[in-house]
Design a protein around this motif. Structure first.
Motif, PDB file in Angstrom:
ATOM      1  N   ALA A 130       0.845  -1.216   0.000  1.00 22.51           N
ATOM      2  CA  ALA A 130       0.000   0.000   0.000  1.00 22.51           C
ATOM      3  C   ALA A 130       0.864   1.243   0.000  1.00 22.51           C
ATOM      4  O   ALA A 130       0.585   2.229  -0.695  1.00 22.51           O
ATOM      5  CB  ALA A 130      -0.926  -0.013   1.225  1.00 22.51           C
ATOM      6  N   ASN A 131       1.955   1.207   0.792  1.00 27.85           N
ATOM      7  CA  ASN A 131       2.882   2.342   0.832  1.00 27.85           C
ATOM      8  C   ASN A 131       3.471   2.597  -0.544  1.00 27.85           C
ATOM      9  O   ASN A 131       3.591   3.740  -0.978  1.00 27.85           O
ATOM     10  CB  ASN A 131       4.017   2.067   1.825  1.00 27.85           C
ATOM     11  CG  ASN A 131       3.574   2.223   3.284  1.00 27.85           C
ATOM     12  OD1 ASN A 131       4.100   1.518   4.183  1.00 27.85           O
ATOM     13  ND2 ASN A 131       2.649   3.113   3.580  1.00 27.85           N
ATOM     14  N   THR A 182       2.232   1.644  -3.363  1.00 22.24           N
ATOM     15  CA  THR A 182       1.185   2.055  -4.309  1.00 22.24           C
ATOM     16  C   THR A 182       0.826   3.527  -4.148  1.00 22.24           C
ATOM     17  O   THR A 182       0.753   4.285  -5.117  1.00 22.24           O
ATOM     18  CB  THR A 182      -0.082   1.200  -4.097  1.00 22.24           C
ATOM     19  OG1 THR A 182       0.271  -0.175  -4.244  1.00 22.24           O
ATOM     20  CG2 THR A 182      -1.167   1.560  -5.114  1.00 22.24           C
ATOM     21  N   TYR A 183       0.580   3.919  -2.903  1.00 25.48           N
ATOM     22  CA  TYR A 183       0.141   5.293  -2.644  1.00 25.48           C
ATOM     23  C   TYR A 183       1.307   6.258  -2.519  1.00 25.48           C
ATOM     24  O   TYR A 183       1.118   7.464  -2.560  1.00 25.48           O
ATOM     25  CB  TYR A 183      -0.689   5.360  -1.363  1.00 25.48           C
ATOM     26  CG  TYR A 183      -2.072   4.758  -1.522  1.00 25.48           C
ATOM     27  CD1 TYR A 183      -2.347   3.479  -1.024  1.00 25.48           C
ATOM     28  CD2 TYR A 183      -3.086   5.473  -2.163  1.00 25.48           C
ATOM     29  CE1 TYR A 183      -3.625   2.948  -1.178  1.00 25.48           C
ATOM     30  CE2 TYR A 183      -4.355   4.933  -2.320  1.00 25.48           C
ATOM     31  CZ  TYR A 183      -4.627   3.663  -1.829  1.00 25.48           C
ATOM     32  OH  TYR A 183      -5.881   3.146  -1.973  1.00 25.48           O
ATOM     33  N   ARG A 226       2.990   6.807   0.037  1.00 27.84           N
ATOM     34  CA  ARG A 226       2.807   7.576   1.274  1.00 27.84           C
ATOM     35  C   ARG A 226       2.375   6.634   2.350  1.00 27.84           C
ATOM     36  O   ARG A 226       2.067   5.469   2.074  1.00 27.84           O
ATOM     37  CB  ARG A 226       1.785   8.679   1.095  1.00 27.84           C
ATOM     38  CG  ARG A 226       0.402   8.165   0.685  1.00 27.84           C
ATOM     39  CD  ARG A 226      -0.617   9.258   0.798  1.00 27.84           C
ATOM     40  NE  ARG A 226      -1.896   8.845   0.242  1.00 27.84           N
ATOM     41  CZ  ARG A 226      -2.798   8.097   0.876  1.00 27.84           C
ATOM     42  NH1 ARG A 226      -2.543   7.600   2.105  1.00 27.84           N
ATOM     43  NH2 ARG A 226      -3.934   7.774   0.291  1.00 27.84           N
ATOM     44  N   VAL A 254      -0.255   5.093   4.875  1.00 21.90           N
ATOM     45  CA  VAL A 254      -1.621   4.727   4.554  1.00 21.90           C
ATOM     46  C   VAL A 254      -2.353   4.362   5.844  1.00 21.90           C
ATOM     47  O   VAL A 254      -1.731   4.011   6.838  1.00 21.90           O
ATOM     48  CB  VAL A 254      -1.689   3.526   3.577  1.00 21.90           C
ATOM     49  CG1 VAL A 254      -1.136   3.920   2.232  1.00 21.90           C
ATOM     50  CG2 VAL A 254      -0.954   2.327   4.138  1.00 21.90           C
ATOM     51  N   GLU A 259      -6.746   1.257   3.742  1.00 22.22           N
ATOM     52  CA  GLU A 259      -5.938   1.091   2.529  1.00 22.22           C
ATOM     53  C   GLU A 259      -5.097  -0.174   2.601  1.00 22.22           C
ATOM     54  O   GLU A 259      -4.834  -0.833   1.588  1.00 22.22           O
ATOM     55  CB  GLU A 259      -5.064   2.339   2.336  1.00 22.22           C
ATOM     56  CG  GLU A 259      -5.916   3.560   1.923  1.00 22.22           C
ATOM     57  CD  GLU A 259      -5.223   4.893   2.170  1.00 22.22           C
ATOM     58  OE1 GLU A 259      -4.298   4.982   3.005  1.00 22.22           O
ATOM     59  OE2 GLU A 259      -5.639   5.891   1.503  1.00 22.22           O
ATOM     60  N   TYR A 277      -2.220   6.577  10.383  1.00 21.69           N
ATOM     61  CA  TYR A 277      -1.476   6.286   9.150  1.00 21.69           C
ATOM     62  C   TYR A 277      -0.169   5.548   9.490  1.00 21.69           C
ATOM     63  O   TYR A 277       0.538   5.920  10.419  1.00 21.69           O
ATOM     64  CB  TYR A 277      -1.209   7.586   8.392  1.00 21.69           C
ATOM     65  CG  TYR A 277      -2.434   8.060   7.683  1.00 21.69           C
ATOM     66  CD1 TYR A 277      -3.437   8.719   8.378  1.00 21.69           C
ATOM     67  CD2 TYR A 277      -2.581   7.802   6.307  1.00 21.69           C
ATOM     68  CE1 TYR A 277      -4.566   9.131   7.702  1.00 21.69           C
ATOM     69  CE2 TYR A 277      -3.721   8.218   5.650  1.00 21.69           C
ATOM     70  CZ  TYR A 277      -4.735   8.887   6.354  1.00 21.69           C
ATOM     71  OH  TYR A 277      -5.860   9.290   5.703  1.00 21.69           O
TER      72      TYR A 277
END
Lengths: 311, 679
Positions: B23-24, B26-27, B29, B31, B35, B86
């Protein structure tokens, strides 16, 4: 009740053709074909109106008899048209129209149209009625503008080929009025002066008018005196002679004495005196009747008597 | 800083760690755990293993695992945004990318959205307006309207949004107006009413303020405001509301304002009055002047009639009512209905108790003008008044009233005998009608006195005429014993046909009524005995009045005729008066009569135009001894369009002894119908 009152029988009007009358008529008709303005002037009661009416009857008779070149006349007495009283021209024309045709001029027509058009319409009517002579009596009442308007009718008739004579009849200052404006003065083609009767004319007239006077003898002084009295009292005016004769008729009903000049003067005096008294009475101021009156004055002697009695 | 994974992790923990890293990456950032779950969901096997390993649901389990990983320093937490924590891993995020993202919560988004909406409208906004803007904005159009609405409610509860005002109107725009608490309401106050009701309320308030000011300056109490006044005010605005197309919305709005939870106005009730008056809720009746307040034009007119009847003490016509209205501007009707129609309608409305109790009564017409009286007890007196004035009006138009003053100066002729008989008949008829009227006990004393005086006048004139007739018995014996009062008439359309060649306005006038108004004052009109009703198809039955034929012809002759026409018209007009019985004209045509009288007779027959007259005219044209009369008769025959006039012309042209007559006949030999007028 009626027997207490003198009610004369109706009489037919009798016009005596005096030389003056004939002269005036003939002189007027002599200039008729020229479409004239004519003036008849004279003192009151001298016979102008009688002559005018007689002329009209003569003309009417000629028409009824279907004589050649006959035409009608019209006579009317003018009303007062003073200077500054509105449209004097139109007033005069309307007055003539109404008097001659016996019908009032339509008010709308009168207001809407000029004096010339009113004159043309009047002349048309005169032609239709075969009127070729119009006598305007008491013309001295008209203003100079009104006289000019009537003169305009004559002018319009002349222009349209219609013979129209207008006779102005009057007294007072009619001659001065007719000579004020050259346009009018120069169209006056004949003047007739009606003067007072002479003694001889008076005699002839009286003889025609009354059977009593017809039997008088000019060679008799008394008879001459009688006629002289009538002539004097009427000032030679036929218009005053006729009433005097009527008054005599009334007085003679109850008079069985001598009829002489004195009697005639006395009859005349009765009327004159009444006139004089009336004038005298009318001259003073009006005095209303007093509701309260002062007590009458008493004599001093009466006063003393009263006081003695009371004592 | 967490260490790299050196210690063994439980397989479930490793699954979650791997998902976090994914997820990190992908985004790019840190999450939140949703997410992470979304990344975890990419492998159904992993999800199944986690679900089987834990009793709690996946979301809870992931959350717990992430917490444990933070403790074991495999994962770091960058912080929270709202309720969301997050997470990140050092292996998947660069050093400068390990901070909280610049993310807003939904509430934050909505708050920003409200800000933007307020800025756009420059005033507090309703939810519907917020949603409209959200739908247009790409940044927020993903948010569901339901969620936005929830967020607004939530923000209101937390005080981040303030409710500024609300409206009673319920539509999809919402009822409340919101403004962020950080903004000063004064800066966003709307200068214009926001809703229809607010517009109505604003108009009412403005009117009330004006009325209060006027009342203070006049030293009286203020009057309530009418619905009509509010309507007029709204209509006068530069851009009237679309509701102003109909009248009902304004009434409904006023009712709504009076019946809401916080009413603004109240209705003033008046007995017997249907129309409503309004006053502010906080003003009691004692502080109001209700007496002269008029809620409708009907009330104004009724009051005007009342005052007029009181002032004049007689029945009143529309002119009297107009005069009364002129005296008081308050009585001026404000709507488009004419005073005539208002008077007519109100006088017809009757006794429904729920409707107007105050009204007035129609008592009749005089010369086409309708009269009204105010009180029912005045109706008999009013009808007396109308009857009397009808009689009086007819009398004043009669020849007896107009022509009798000079009768003693008349020179007797058959025509004048006829006129005298006509006058006598008129005077007698008038006296009879007045006598019957006076038998009626109604009418005030003054009116009865006037009627009695008129009766005396008519009777005196009848006597005078009778005396004159007796003085002229010999002439009268030659005339018919009675005069006919029937009058030959013309309808307006027929008159138009006759006048069209002469009168330009008659040619142009398409409207018959216009011709009537032009000519009626000049030409005598008489009641139509065959009148039925105004809209009858038959013109003879539709006209209430008709033109006197002879009078119309005489008028036209005098006004537009040529010389002969005008001349004869004047004679006929002057001599005939109102006499229309030709039997009284015929005797003057006898040969024994004077020339002038025969001429008058011809002129009269020319304008009477009867069949009997035609025969006489032809005879006179042929046989009269006077050329002038023959010529006049010839013209009269042509003017009257007598049958056989062409033959008559030919005969006279050839055989008449007078040149003038022959010339006249020659000139008219081919004359057309209309040209006889111009001769």
């Amino acid at each position: 009740m009626d027997s207490n009152f003198f009610v004369p029988k109706p009489t037919t009007l009798k016009v005596v053709e005096t030389p003056l009358l004939r002269e005036a008529i003939n002189r007027s008709l002599s200039v008729h074909s020229l479409g004239a303005l004519i003036v008849w002037f004279g003192a009151g009661r001298v016979g102008k109106t009688t002559t005018a009416q007689y002329l009209i009857r003569i003309l009417q008779k000629r028409v009824e008899d279907q004589q050649e070149a006959s035409f009608r006349g019209a006579h009317y007495t003018a009303g007062k048209i003073t200077k500054g009283s509105g449209n004097e021209w139109k007033q005069a024309i309307r007055g003539l129209y109404s008097a001659v045709f016996g019908s009032q001029m339509d008010q709308g027509f009168y207001v809407r149209n000029t004096p010339e058009e009113l004159a043309r319409h009047t002349v048309y009517g005169l032609r239709r009625l075969n009127v070729q002579l119009v006598i305007v009596d008491e013309a001295a009442r008209l203003s100079i503008e009104a006289i000019q308007a009537i003169s305009l009718i004559r002018d319009v008739a002349y222009e349209s080929g219609w013979t129209l004579t207008i006779i102005f009849v009057g007294k007072d200052d009619l001659p001065r009025l007719m000579t004020k404006v050259e346009h009018v003065h120069k169209r006056v083609l004949e003047w007739c002066f009606f003067k007072e009767y002479s003694f001889a004319d008076t005699w002839d007239l009286l003889a025609e008018l009354h059977p009593y006077f017809a039997e008088l003898d000019a060679s008799k002084a008394q008879h001459v005196e009688i006629v002289q009295a009538v002539h004097e009292l009427s000032a030679g005016l036929p218009g005053l002679m006729v009433p005097l004769l009527h008054q005599l008729d009334y007085r003679l009903k109850n008079h069985s004495g001598l009829i002489d000049a004195k009697f005639i003067r006395a009859v005349h005096l009765l009327t004159q005196k009444a006139m004089a008294d009336s004038l005298k009475q009318s001259e003073g101021p009006y005095k209303p009747f007093r509701q309260t009156q002062k007590p009458p004055r008493t004599n001093k002697s009466e006063k003393q008597t009263v006081s003695t009695k009371s004592a | 800083m967490p260490k790299t994974v050196s210690n063994k992790l439980k397989p479930e923990h490793e699954i979650v760690l791997r998902a976090l890293e994914l997820a990190n990456t992908t985004y790019n950032r840190v999450v939140n755990h949703s997410e992470v779950i979304a990344a975890l969901s990419l492998s159904s096997e992993d999800v199944r293993r986690l679900e089987c390993s834990y009793e709690n649901n996946l979301r809870h389990a992931v959350s717990k695992i992430l917490a444990q990983l933070i403790v074991r320093k495999f994962v770091f937490s960058a912080g929270t945004i709202g309720h969301w924590k997050y997470y990140g891993t050092e292996t998947s995020l660069a050093h400068d990318n390990r901070f909280l993202p610049n993310l807003n919560s939904r509430r934050g988004f909505v708050l920003e959205l409200v800000h933007r909406t307020v800025t756009s409208y420059k005033r507090p906004v309703r939810i519907g307006e917020i949603l409209d803007l959200a739908a247009e904005d790409p940044a927020t159009n993903q948010l569901e309207p339901k969620l936005i609405t929830q967020s607004v409610m939530s923000l209101k509860e937390t005080g981040e949004l303030a409710v500024i005002s609300s409206t009673l109107r319920k539509d999809n725009k919402g009822t409340n107006y919101y403004l962020p608490s950080t903004l000063d309401p004064k800066d966003f106050t709307s200068l214009q009413p926001l809703t229809w009701l607010e517009q109505v309320a604003q108009a009412f308030n403005e009117l009330w303020q004006q009325e209060v000011t006027a009342a203070m300056s006049a030293g009286r109490r203020p009057k309530p405001i009418t619905t009509g006044a509010v309507r007029a005010r709204l209509l006068a605005s530069p851009q009237p509301h679309k509701n102003m197309k109909e009248s009902q919305p304004i009434v409904s709005a006023m009712i709504s304002l009076s019946q809401s939870r916080n009413p603004l106005v109240r209705k003033i009730k008046r007995n017997g009055e249907r129309a409503s008056l309004w006053a502010p809720i906080n003003v009691p009746n004692d502080d109001l002047d209700v007496s002269d307040a008029y809620a409708s034009d009907s009330e104004r007119v009724v009051e005007a009639v009342r005052r007029a009847t009181e002032r004049l003490d007689t029945p009143v016509s529309i002119r009297d009512v107009q005069s009364e209205i002129g005296l008081d501007s308050e009585l001026q009707p404000i709507n488009s209905a004419t005073l005539h129609s208002l008077l007519s309608d109100i006088s017809r409305s009757r006794s429904d108790k729920d409707r107007r109790k105050k009204c007035f009564y129609r008592v009749g017409t005089i010369d086409g003008r309708t009269y009204y009286c105010f009180s029912s007890k005045d109706v008999p007196g009013g009808r007396f008044y109308v009857r009397f004035h009808r009689i009086r009006s007819a009398w004043l138009r009669s020849s007896a009233a107009r022509h009798s003053s000079t009768i003693e100066t008349w020179e007797a002729s058959s025509i004048l005998i006829g006129r005298a008989l006509l006058m006598q008949d008129e005077a007698r008829t008038t006296a009879t009608r007045l006598f019957k009227l006076l038998v009626d006990r109604h009418g005030n004393s003054e009116l009865r006195t006037t009627a009695e005086e008129l009766l005396a006048t008519a009777t005196a004139i009848e006597k005078r005429v009778e005396d004159w007739l007796n003085e002229n018995k010999s002439q009268r014996s030659k005339c018919p014993p009675e005069v006919s009062t029937s009058i030959p008439t013309l309808t307006t359309s027929r008159l138009k046909e006759i006048l069209a060649p002469l009168y330009p306005r008659a040619q142009d006038s398409n409207n018959i009524n216009q011709l009537v108004s032009l000519l009626a004052p000049a030409i005598r009109r008489v009641p139509n005995p065959r009148f039925k009703y105004r809209f009858s198809r038959e013109p003879k039955h539709a006209a209430e009045h008709l033109f006197d034929r002879a009078d119309a012809l005489i008028y036209a002759a005098k006004k537009w005729g040529g010389r002969e026409c005008c001349f004869q018209g004047m004679i006929a007009g002057s001599q005939l008066g109102y006499l229309r019985d030709v039997r009284f004209v015929l005797p003057v045509l006898r040969a024994s009569e004077q020339f002038e009288k025969r001429l008058i007779g011809v002129a009269c027959l020319a304008f009477l135009q009867t069949s009997e007259a035609a025969d006489y005219l032809k005879t006179v044209a042929m046989r009269d001894e006077s050329a002038a009369v023959r010529q006049a008769a010839l013209w009269a025959c042509g003017f009257s369009n007598v049958e056989g006039v062409a033959e008559l012309i030919q005969q006279l042209r050839s055989n008449d002894p007078n040149t003038q007559v022959r010339d006249f006949a020659q000139s008219v030999i081919n004359a057309e119908r209309a040209s006889w007028w111009l001769l």
